[in-house]
Design an enzyme around this catalytic site. Sequence first.
Site, PDB file in Angstrom:
ATOM      1  N   LEU A   1     -39.688 -17.644  -7.427  1.00 24.11           N
ATOM      2  CA  LEU A   1     -39.525 -16.289  -6.880  1.00 24.11           C
ATOM      3  C   LEU A   1     -40.182 -16.119  -5.510  1.00 24.11           C
ATOM      4  O   LEU A   1     -40.208 -15.020  -4.976  1.00 24.11           O
ATOM      5  CB  LEU A   1     -40.130 -15.270  -7.856  1.00 24.11           C
ATOM      6  CG  LEU A   1     -39.370 -15.140  -9.185  1.00 24.11           C
ATOM      7  CD1 LEU A   1     -40.189 -14.350 -10.184  1.00 24.11           C
ATOM      8  CD2 LEU A   1     -38.021 -14.473  -8.984  1.00 24.11           C
ATOM      9  N   ARG A   2     -40.701 -17.209  -4.944  1.00 18.17           N
ATOM     10  CA  ARG A   2     -41.362 -17.080  -3.639  1.00 18.17           C
ATOM     11  C   ARG A   2     -40.388 -16.573  -2.577  1.00 18.17           C
ATOM     12  O   ARG A   2     -40.763 -15.801  -1.710  1.00 18.17           O
ATOM     13  CB  ARG A   2     -41.956 -18.422  -3.196  1.00 18.17           C
ATOM     14  CG  ARG A   2     -43.257 -18.753  -3.892  1.00 18.17           C
ATOM     15  CD  ARG A   2     -44.079 -19.780  -3.110  1.00 18.17           C
ATOM     16  NE  ARG A   2     -45.252 -20.164  -3.889  1.00 18.17           N
ATOM     17  CZ  ARG A   2     -45.368 -21.324  -4.516  1.00 18.17           C
ATOM     18  NH1 ARG A   2     -44.411 -22.218  -4.436  1.00 18.17           N
ATOM     19  NH2 ARG A   2     -46.454 -21.606  -5.202  1.00 18.17           N
ATOM     20  N   GLY A   3     -39.154 -17.045  -2.654  1.00 17.78           N
ATOM     21  CA  GLY A   3     -38.147 -16.627  -1.665  1.00 17.78           C
ATOM     22  C   GLY A   3     -37.945 -15.118  -1.663  1.00 17.78           C
ATOM     23  O   GLY A   3     -37.902 -14.484  -0.596  1.00 17.78           O
TER      24      GLY A   3
END
Length: 326
Positions: free
Chosen positions: A264-266
């Site tokens: 979920l970093r993006g």
Amino acid sequence: MKLCLLLNVIDPKIGGVMIMGDRGTGKSTTVRSLVDLLPEITVVAADPFNSDPEDPESMGVEVREKLLKGEQLPTIKTKINMVDLPLGATEDRVCGTIDIEKALTEGVKAFEPGLLAKANRGILYVDEVNLLDDHLVDVLLDSAASGWNTVEREGISISHPSRFILIGSGNPEEGELRPQLLDRFGMHAQVGTVRDAELRVKIVEERARFDKNPKEFRDTYKADQEKLQEQISSARSRLSSVQIDHELRVKISKVCAELNVDGLRGDIVTNRAAKALAALKGRDQVTAEDIAVVIPNCLRHRLRKDPLESIDSGVLVIEKFSEVFS
């Protein structure tokens, strides 16, 4: 590249920038010139970790203990630090060392701070990051992710805050970075050599003008520089009030999901970068245009590599964005 750097100064939690490009395209020059634009911060006087007197998360242990005892802390204003990490640096130079002899004979924790201590609340720049030793890269990433650096020697352990903007630059010809390393950089900028002959001539002339009289050259751009400094300062203070609609957040996550971006970093970085851009433009609301500007730099390095794919990953991100946001 310049926009990615500015957005990280406005919101350090974006997670840094990885700049990849050809030799001689001004990557290091651009990063080092960022120093003149950095705003001032308040730090505890004579503290090796640039502790923030207001934020316990960015305080050294000793400063926090003094604060709990109710002691008054002397503070000073200082420019945000920019620390260069040399390629040949040892782990002790980066993390700091503990003087075991002093600790055993005098019974005190004798800690000699390293580059990670100096970089707290500042910028850590690694040129040719793809040539850095793997174990040093792991140390940097751990500190950048957790915000703390822990040094352990002979049963003695010392921790200190180490929150910094990690900026790396490199030439792809000299080797690619490991995917998990790339993923830790918030944004990724790709720089190419200028092909337009007129523009090349202009760059050569500007360089010659600087070599002839550096002071006069700097004075030419002084007004623009000050204007940009003010813009950054007001954007930093406005950032907390910037809003992004739920519908736009859903669309960002849909782009990430359809591009098969791992983790979920993006999503998180795209939301943060879009807010920082809106703040830089003096607005309190994020628009789809803001997202379009930042999303290629936030996602291009997170796509799974297909050896047969010849299209640049940034183009794939833009195509998917247009599809979802149309």
